[in-house]
Design an enzyme around this catalytic site. Sequence first.
Site, short mmCIF file in Angstrom:
data_model
loop_
_atom_site.label_atom_id
_atom_site.label_comp_id
_atom_site.label_asym_id
_atom_site.label_seq_id
_atom_site.Cartn_x
_atom_site.Cartn_y
_atom_site.Cartn_z
N HIS A 46 -74.97 -43.70 53.70
CA HIS A 46 -75.47 -43.95 55.05
C HIS A 46 -74.31 -44.26 55.99
CE1 HIS A 46 -79.98 -44.97 54.24
NE2 HIS A 46 -79.58 -43.89 53.60
N TYR A 52 -83.72 -52.37 60.99
CA TYR A 52 -83.98 -53.81 61.01
C TYR A 52 -84.62 -54.11 62.36
CZ TYR A 52 -80.54 -54.15 57.17
OH TYR A 52 -79.84 -54.01 55.99
N PRO A 73 -81.76 -62.00 52.65
CA PRO A 73 -81.51 -60.56 52.44
C PRO A 73 -81.16 -59.80 53.71
CG PRO A 73 -83.85 -61.08 52.25
CD PRO A 73 -83.14 -62.38 52.33
N LYS A 92 -76.31 -58.70 51.71
CA LYS A 92 -75.09 -59.28 51.16
C LYS A 92 -75.22 -59.84 49.75
CE LYS A 92 -72.65 -58.06 54.37
NZ LYS A 92 -72.22 -56.76 53.99
N TYR A 126 -71.13 -55.62 58.16
CA TYR A 126 -72.19 -54.93 57.40
C TYR A 126 -71.61 -54.10 56.26
CZ TYR A 126 -76.65 -52.57 56.57
OH TYR A 126 -77.80 -52.09 56.00
#
Length: 389
Positions: free
Chosen positions: A72, A200, A292, A296, A384
Amino acid sequence: MRTQVAIIGSGPAGLLLGQLLHKAGVETVILERKSKDYVLSRIRAGVLEQGTVNLLAEAGVDARLRAEGLSHEGFALGFANRRLRIDLKDLVGKVVTVYGQTEVTRDLMAAREAAGLVTIYEADDVALHDFDGACPRVTWTESGRAQELACDFIAGCDGFHGPSRASLPEGSLQTFERVYPFGWLGVLADVPPCSHELIYAGHDRGFALCSMRSPTRSRYYVQCGADEDLSAWSDERFWDELRARLDPEAAAHVVTGPSIEKSIAPLRSFVAEPLRFGRLFLAGDAAHIVPPTGAKGLNLAASDVHYLAQGFAEHYGERSSAGLDGYSARALARIWKAERFSWWMTSLLHRFADQNSFDRRMQEAEFIYLEGSRAARTALAENYVGLPY
Protein backbone atom coordinates in the site's frame (compact mmCIF):
# COMPACT_ATOMS: atom_id res chain seq x y z
CA MET A 1 16.03 -29.52 30.09
CA ARG A 2 18.47 -26.73 29.35
CA THR A 3 18.69 -24.01 26.69
CA GLN A 4 20.41 -20.69 26.20
CA VAL A 5 17.31 -18.47 25.92
CA ALA A 6 13.91 -19.47 27.26
CA ILE A 7 11.17 -17.59 25.42
CA ILE A 8 7.81 -17.24 27.14
CA GLY A 9 4.99 -16.91 24.61
CA SER A 10 4.54 -18.16 21.03
CA GLY A 11 2.91 -15.12 19.53
CA PRO A 12 4.69 -13.35 16.69
CA ALA A 13 7.17 -11.63 19.05
CA GLY A 14 8.33 -14.85 20.68
CA LEU A 15 8.39 -16.79 17.42
CA LEU A 16 10.28 -14.06 15.55
CA LEU A 17 12.84 -13.82 18.34
CA GLY A 18 13.25 -17.59 18.26
CA GLN A 19 13.76 -17.63 14.51
CA LEU A 20 16.28 -14.77 14.51
CA LEU A 21 18.24 -16.42 17.31
CA HIS A 22 18.19 -19.74 15.45
CA LYS A 23 19.74 -17.97 12.45
CA ALA A 24 22.40 -16.58 14.82
CA GLY A 25 23.18 -20.02 16.26
CA VAL A 26 21.55 -19.37 19.65
CA GLU A 27 19.50 -22.15 21.25
CA THR A 28 15.92 -21.44 22.34
CA VAL A 29 12.91 -23.19 23.81
CA ILE A 30 9.48 -21.53 23.59
CA LEU A 31 6.82 -22.10 26.24
CA GLU A 32 3.18 -21.29 25.43
CA ARG A 33 0.23 -21.76 27.79
CA LYS A 34 -2.34 -22.11 24.98
CA SER A 35 -2.63 -24.67 22.19
CA LYS A 36 -1.20 -24.09 18.73
CA ASP A 37 -4.71 -23.93 17.27
CA TYR A 38 -5.73 -21.31 19.82
CA VAL A 39 -2.73 -19.13 19.00
CA LEU A 40 -3.58 -19.32 15.30
CA SER A 41 -7.23 -18.52 15.93
CA ARG A 42 -6.47 -15.06 17.35
CA ILE A 43 -7.50 -12.37 14.86
CA ARG A 44 -5.20 -9.37 14.92
CA ALA A 45 -4.17 -6.48 12.69
CA GLY A 46 -2.03 -6.83 9.62
CA VAL A 47 -0.34 -3.59 8.48
CA LEU A 48 3.41 -4.22 8.43
CA GLU A 49 6.08 -1.54 8.39
CA GLN A 50 9.02 -2.04 6.05
CA GLY A 51 11.23 -2.67 9.07
CA THR A 52 9.01 -5.59 10.08
CA VAL A 53 9.04 -6.96 6.51
CA ASN A 54 12.85 -6.72 6.52
CA LEU A 55 13.04 -8.61 9.82
CA LEU A 56 10.82 -11.38 8.48
CA ALA A 57 13.13 -11.61 5.46
CA GLU A 58 16.14 -11.79 7.78
CA ALA A 59 14.37 -14.60 9.63
CA GLY A 60 13.81 -16.42 6.33
CA VAL A 61 10.01 -16.44 6.57
CA ASP A 62 8.96 -13.90 3.95
CA ALA A 63 8.23 -16.10 0.91
CA ARG A 64 4.45 -16.19 1.35
CA LEU A 65 4.38 -12.58 2.48
CA ARG A 66 6.13 -11.53 -0.76
CA ALA A 67 3.65 -13.57 -2.81
CA GLU A 68 0.41 -12.68 -1.00
CA GLY A 69 1.03 -9.41 0.87
CA LEU A 70 -0.61 -6.26 -0.45
CA SER A 71 1.72 -3.28 -0.89
CA HIS A 72 0.00 0.00 0.00
CA GLU A 73 1.44 3.33 -1.10
CA GLY A 74 -1.09 5.34 0.93
CA PHE A 75 -4.14 5.38 3.16
CA ALA A 76 -7.04 7.74 3.77
CA LEU A 77 -8.28 9.79 6.69
CA GLY A 78 -11.99 10.56 6.76
CA PHE A 79 -13.59 13.41 8.67
CA ALA A 80 -17.10 14.88 8.46
CA ASN A 81 -17.79 13.09 5.16
CA ARG A 82 -14.50 14.30 3.63
CA ARG A 83 -11.59 12.08 2.73
CA LEU A 84 -7.88 12.96 2.65
CA ARG A 85 -5.39 10.58 1.06
CA ILE A 86 -1.98 10.33 2.72
CA ASP A 87 0.41 9.45 -0.11
CA LEU A 88 3.15 7.55 1.70
CA LYS A 89 5.23 6.90 -1.39
CA ASP A 90 5.25 10.56 -2.41
CA LEU A 91 5.70 12.00 1.08
CA VAL A 92 8.39 9.71 2.51
CA GLY A 93 9.28 7.28 -0.28
CA LYS A 94 8.09 4.21 1.64
CA VAL A 95 5.13 1.84 1.68
CA VAL A 96 3.42 -0.53 4.12
CA THR A 97 2.38 -4.13 3.49
CA VAL A 98 -0.99 -5.60 4.42
CA TYR A 99 -0.49 -9.18 5.61
CA GLY A 100 -2.46 -10.59 8.52
CA GLN A 101 -0.77 -11.17 11.87
CA THR A 102 -2.25 -14.67 11.88
CA GLU A 103 -0.38 -15.40 8.65
CA VAL A 104 2.86 -14.02 10.11
CA THR A 105 2.39 -16.35 13.08
CA ARG A 106 1.63 -19.30 10.80
CA ASP A 107 4.78 -18.69 8.73
CA LEU A 108 6.97 -18.41 11.83
CA MET A 109 5.47 -21.58 13.34
CA ALA A 110 6.09 -23.51 10.13
CA ALA A 111 9.71 -22.35 9.99
CA ARG A 112 10.31 -23.32 13.61
CA GLU A 113 8.80 -26.76 13.08
CA ALA A 114 10.81 -27.28 9.88
CA ALA A 115 14.02 -26.48 11.78
CA GLY A 116 13.12 -29.00 14.50
CA LEU A 117 13.13 -26.37 17.25
CA VAL A 118 11.31 -26.96 20.51
CA THR A 119 8.00 -25.26 21.28
CA ILE A 120 6.00 -26.54 24.22
CA TYR A 121 2.29 -25.76 23.93
CA GLU A 122 -0.32 -26.00 26.71
CA ALA A 123 2.31 -25.38 29.38
CA ASP A 124 0.34 -24.76 32.57
CA ASP A 125 1.41 -22.81 35.65
CA VAL A 126 4.49 -21.26 34.00
CA ALA A 127 6.70 -19.65 36.65
CA LEU A 128 9.99 -17.75 36.34
CA HIS A 129 12.71 -18.21 38.95
CA ASP A 130 16.13 -16.80 39.86
CA PHE A 131 16.34 -14.35 36.96
CA ASP A 132 18.04 -11.90 39.31
CA GLY A 133 21.02 -14.26 39.54
CA ALA A 134 23.30 -16.22 37.22
CA CYS A 135 21.13 -19.32 36.79
CA PRO A 136 17.53 -18.50 35.84
CA ARG A 137 15.01 -21.27 35.30
CA VAL A 138 11.42 -21.74 34.26
CA THR A 139 9.00 -24.30 35.68
CA TRP A 140 5.63 -25.46 34.39
CA THR A 141 3.31 -28.45 34.40
CA GLU A 142 2.71 -30.54 31.32
CA SER A 143 -0.04 -33.16 31.35
CA GLY A 144 -0.06 -32.81 35.11
CA ARG A 145 3.69 -33.42 35.53
CA ALA A 146 6.14 -30.82 36.86
CA GLN A 147 8.81 -29.69 34.37
CA GLU A 148 11.84 -27.41 34.61
CA LEU A 149 13.99 -25.57 32.06
CA ALA A 150 17.39 -24.14 33.00
CA CYS A 151 18.64 -21.28 30.84
CA ASP A 152 21.02 -18.35 30.57
CA PHE A 153 18.30 -15.75 29.91
CA ILE A 154 14.52 -15.43 29.79
CA ALA A 155 12.66 -13.39 27.16
CA GLY A 156 9.15 -12.49 28.27
CA CYS A 157 7.10 -12.27 25.06
CA ASP A 158 3.90 -13.49 26.69
CA GLY A 159 1.57 -10.54 26.32
CA PHE A 160 -0.11 -8.15 28.71
CA HIS A 161 -1.53 -10.85 31.00
CA GLY A 162 1.41 -13.29 30.91
CA PRO A 163 3.55 -14.42 33.85
CA SER A 164 6.78 -12.60 32.88
CA ARG A 165 5.92 -9.07 33.98
CA ALA A 166 3.80 -10.46 36.83
CA SER A 167 6.90 -12.26 38.19
CA LEU A 168 8.71 -9.03 38.96
CA PRO A 169 9.08 -8.01 42.61
CA GLU A 170 6.83 -5.20 43.77
CA GLY A 171 8.38 -1.79 43.26
CA SER A 172 10.86 -2.90 40.61
CA LEU A 173 8.84 -1.55 37.72
CA GLN A 174 7.13 1.71 36.81
CA THR A 175 4.02 1.59 34.63
CA PHE A 176 2.26 4.27 32.60
CA GLU A 177 -1.29 3.62 31.44
CA ARG A 178 -4.34 5.17 29.88
CA VAL A 179 -7.49 3.08 29.46
CA TYR A 180 -9.81 4.50 26.82
CA PRO A 181 -13.56 4.61 27.49
CA PHE A 182 -14.45 2.73 24.31
CA GLY A 183 -13.53 -0.31 22.24
CA TRP A 184 -13.46 -1.45 18.63
CA LEU A 185 -16.11 -3.82 17.36
CA GLY A 186 -14.43 -5.77 14.57
CA VAL A 187 -15.97 -7.90 11.84
CA LEU A 188 -14.15 -10.22 9.45
CA ALA A 189 -16.08 -11.11 6.29
CA ASP A 190 -15.38 -12.73 2.95
CA VAL A 191 -16.33 -9.67 0.92
CA PRO A 192 -14.15 -7.41 -1.25
CA PRO A 193 -12.91 -4.28 0.57
CA CYS A 194 -14.67 -0.99 -0.13
CA SER A 195 -11.35 0.66 -0.95
CA HIS A 196 -7.99 -0.62 -2.19
CA GLU A 197 -6.36 1.31 0.68
CA LEU A 198 -7.25 1.61 4.36
CA ILE A 199 -9.68 4.31 5.49
CA TYR A 200 -9.54 5.68 9.05
CA ALA A 201 -12.74 7.68 9.54
CA GLY A 202 -13.69 10.09 12.29
CA HIS A 203 -17.41 10.86 12.54
CA ASP A 204 -19.93 12.33 14.97
CA ARG A 205 -21.24 8.78 15.49
CA GLY A 206 -17.74 7.50 16.29
CA PHE A 207 -14.65 6.09 14.60
CA ALA A 208 -14.65 3.52 11.79
CA LEU A 209 -11.86 1.66 9.99
CA CYS A 210 -12.02 -0.05 6.61
CA SER A 211 -9.24 -2.59 6.26
CA MET A 212 -8.62 -5.87 4.48
CA ARG A 213 -6.76 -9.17 4.63
CA SER A 214 -6.88 -9.92 0.90
CA PRO A 215 -8.71 -8.71 -2.22
CA THR A 216 -11.64 -10.93 -1.17
CA ARG A 217 -11.55 -10.71 2.65
CA SER A 218 -12.28 -7.51 4.56
CA ARG A 219 -11.78 -6.42 8.15
CA TYR A 220 -13.98 -3.58 9.37
CA TYR A 221 -14.24 -1.84 12.73
CA VAL A 222 -16.55 0.64 14.44
CA GLN A 223 -16.01 2.40 17.75
CA CYS A 224 -18.35 1.13 20.45
CA GLY A 225 -18.73 1.23 24.21
CA ALA A 226 -16.10 -0.69 26.14
CA ASP A 227 -18.83 -2.73 27.88
CA GLU A 228 -21.06 -3.30 24.84
CA ASP A 229 -22.94 -6.60 24.58
CA LEU A 230 -21.60 -8.32 21.46
CA SER A 231 -24.85 -10.23 21.01
CA ALA A 232 -26.66 -6.91 20.49
CA TRP A 233 -24.69 -6.35 17.28
CA SER A 234 -26.29 -8.28 14.45
CA ASP A 235 -24.48 -8.27 11.12
CA GLU A 236 -27.18 -5.98 9.71
CA ARG A 237 -26.72 -3.47 12.54
CA PHE A 238 -22.95 -3.49 12.06
CA TRP A 239 -23.10 -2.86 8.30
CA ASP A 240 -25.64 -0.05 8.75
CA GLU A 241 -23.49 1.63 11.39
CA LEU A 242 -20.30 1.27 9.35
CA ARG A 243 -21.83 2.90 6.28
CA ALA A 244 -23.28 5.72 8.39
CA ARG A 245 -19.76 6.69 9.52
CA LEU A 246 -18.10 6.71 6.09
CA ASP A 247 -18.06 9.31 3.35
CA PRO A 248 -20.74 8.70 0.68
CA GLU A 249 -18.35 7.21 -1.89
CA ALA A 250 -16.83 4.72 0.56
CA ALA A 251 -20.25 3.82 1.98
CA ALA A 252 -21.59 3.12 -1.51
CA HIS A 253 -18.78 0.62 -2.13
CA VAL A 254 -19.28 -1.41 1.06
CA VAL A 255 -20.20 -4.96 0.10
CA THR A 256 -21.98 -6.73 2.96
CA GLY A 257 -21.98 -10.40 3.87
CA PRO A 258 -22.13 -12.75 6.84
CA SER A 259 -19.41 -12.23 9.43
CA ILE A 260 -16.97 -15.09 9.95
CA GLU A 261 -15.59 -13.49 13.13
CA LYS A 262 -16.89 -10.72 15.36
CA SER A 263 -15.31 -9.40 18.54
CA ILE A 264 -14.84 -6.30 20.70
CA ALA A 265 -11.32 -5.16 21.58
CA PRO A 266 -10.73 -2.68 24.42
CA LEU A 267 -8.26 0.16 23.84
CA ARG A 268 -5.42 1.12 26.15
CA SER A 269 -2.01 2.76 26.11
CA PHE A 270 0.51 1.11 28.44
CA VAL A 271 4.27 1.15 28.97
CA ALA A 272 6.38 -0.62 31.58
CA GLU A 273 9.85 0.60 32.52
CA PRO A 274 12.53 -0.70 32.54
CA LEU A 275 12.47 -3.72 30.22
CA ARG A 276 15.34 -5.62 31.82
CA PHE A 277 15.49 -7.22 35.26
CA GLY A 278 18.68 -9.19 35.70
CA ARG A 279 18.45 -11.95 33.11
CA LEU A 280 14.79 -11.37 32.29
CA PHE A 281 13.86 -9.14 29.32
CA LEU A 282 10.36 -7.97 28.40
CA ALA A 283 9.29 -7.52 24.77
CA GLY A 284 6.07 -6.95 22.84
CA ASP A 285 2.77 -6.70 24.67
CA ALA A 286 4.41 -7.77 27.93
CA ALA A 287 6.21 -4.41 27.81
CA HIS A 288 3.73 -2.11 26.11
CA ILE A 289 0.28 -1.80 24.58
CA VAL A 290 -0.81 0.75 21.98
CA PRO A 291 -4.31 1.45 20.65
CA PRO A 292 -4.69 -0.19 17.24
CA THR A 293 -5.15 3.23 15.62
CA GLY A 294 -2.03 3.64 13.50
CA ALA A 295 -1.15 -0.09 13.33
CA LYS A 296 1.81 -0.05 15.71
CA GLY A 297 1.25 -3.11 17.96
CA LEU A 298 2.92 -5.90 15.98
CA ASN A 299 5.44 -3.51 14.45
CA LEU A 300 6.54 -2.23 17.85
CA ALA A 301 6.96 -5.81 19.07
CA ALA A 302 9.12 -6.49 16.00
CA SER A 303 11.44 -3.58 16.79
CA ASP A 304 11.80 -4.85 20.39
CA VAL A 305 12.75 -8.24 18.99
CA HIS A 306 15.26 -6.63 16.62
CA TYR A 307 17.10 -4.97 19.51
CA LEU A 308 16.88 -8.04 21.73
CA ALA A 309 18.02 -10.50 19.07
CA GLN A 310 21.01 -8.25 18.32
CA GLY A 311 21.88 -8.19 22.01
CA PHE A 312 21.77 -11.96 22.40
CA ALA A 313 23.73 -12.51 19.17
CA GLU A 314 26.43 -10.11 20.41
CA HIS A 315 26.52 -11.83 23.80
CA TYR A 316 27.06 -15.30 22.37
CA GLY A 317 28.98 -14.39 19.22
CA GLU A 318 31.19 -11.56 20.40
CA ARG A 319 31.13 -12.00 24.18
CA SER A 320 29.87 -8.43 24.44
CA SER A 321 27.16 -7.35 26.87
CA ALA A 322 26.66 -3.93 25.25
CA GLY A 323 23.54 -4.87 23.27
CA LEU A 324 21.77 -6.46 26.22
CA ASP A 325 22.82 -3.67 28.56
CA GLY A 326 21.42 -1.08 26.17
CA TYR A 327 18.27 -2.98 25.20
CA SER A 328 15.82 -1.31 27.55
CA ALA A 329 16.85 2.25 26.73
CA ARG A 330 16.96 1.64 22.96
CA ALA A 331 13.60 -0.10 22.88
CA LEU A 332 11.86 2.43 25.13
CA ALA A 333 13.03 5.37 23.03
CA ARG A 334 11.15 3.94 20.04
CA ILE A 335 8.22 2.68 22.14
CA TRP A 336 7.39 6.15 23.46
CA LYS A 337 7.43 7.64 19.96
CA ALA A 338 4.99 4.97 18.78
CA GLU A 339 2.84 5.50 21.88
CA ARG A 340 2.67 9.21 21.08
CA PHE A 341 1.63 8.56 17.49
CA SER A 342 -1.02 5.99 18.41
CA TRP A 343 -2.42 8.30 21.11
CA TRP A 344 -2.50 11.20 18.61
CA MET A 345 -4.32 9.17 15.95
CA THR A 346 -6.79 7.89 18.54
CA SER A 347 -7.43 11.38 19.90
CA LEU A 348 -7.92 12.80 16.41
CA LEU A 349 -10.48 10.29 15.16
CA HIS A 350 -12.56 9.03 18.09
CA ARG A 351 -15.52 10.45 19.93
CA PHE A 352 -15.00 10.75 23.71
CA ALA A 353 -17.91 10.72 26.15
CA ASP A 354 -16.73 13.90 27.87
CA GLN A 355 -15.92 15.69 24.62
CA ASN A 356 -17.32 19.21 24.28
CA SER A 357 -17.72 21.54 21.31
CA PHE A 358 -14.21 22.94 21.78
CA ASP A 359 -12.66 19.46 21.66
CA ARG A 360 -14.55 18.66 18.49
CA ARG A 361 -13.40 21.90 16.84
CA MET A 362 -9.82 21.01 17.76
CA GLN A 363 -10.19 17.69 15.93
CA GLU A 364 -11.60 19.51 12.92
CA ALA A 365 -8.78 22.07 12.99
CA GLU A 366 -6.21 19.28 13.07
CA PHE A 367 -7.79 17.63 10.04
CA ILE A 368 -7.93 20.96 8.14
CA TYR A 369 -4.27 21.54 8.98
CA LEU A 370 -3.38 18.14 7.53
CA GLU A 371 -5.36 18.97 4.39
CA GLY A 372 -3.42 22.18 3.85
CA SER A 373 0.09 21.30 5.03
CA ARG A 374 2.44 18.92 3.24
CA ALA A 375 4.77 19.15 6.25
CA ALA A 376 1.99 17.88 8.54
CA ARG A 377 1.13 15.04 6.16
CA THR A 378 4.82 14.15 5.91
CA ALA A 379 5.11 13.89 9.70
CA LEU A 380 2.04 11.65 9.74
CA ALA A 381 3.41 9.49 6.92
CA GLU A 382 6.84 9.23 8.55
CA ASN A 383 5.30 7.81 11.71
CA TYR A 384 2.82 5.56 9.90
CA VAL A 385 5.45 3.77 7.82
CA GLY A 386 7.60 3.34 10.93
CA LEU A 387 10.45 5.31 12.43
CA PRO A 388 13.98 3.93 11.91
CA TYR A 389 15.38 1.31 14.27
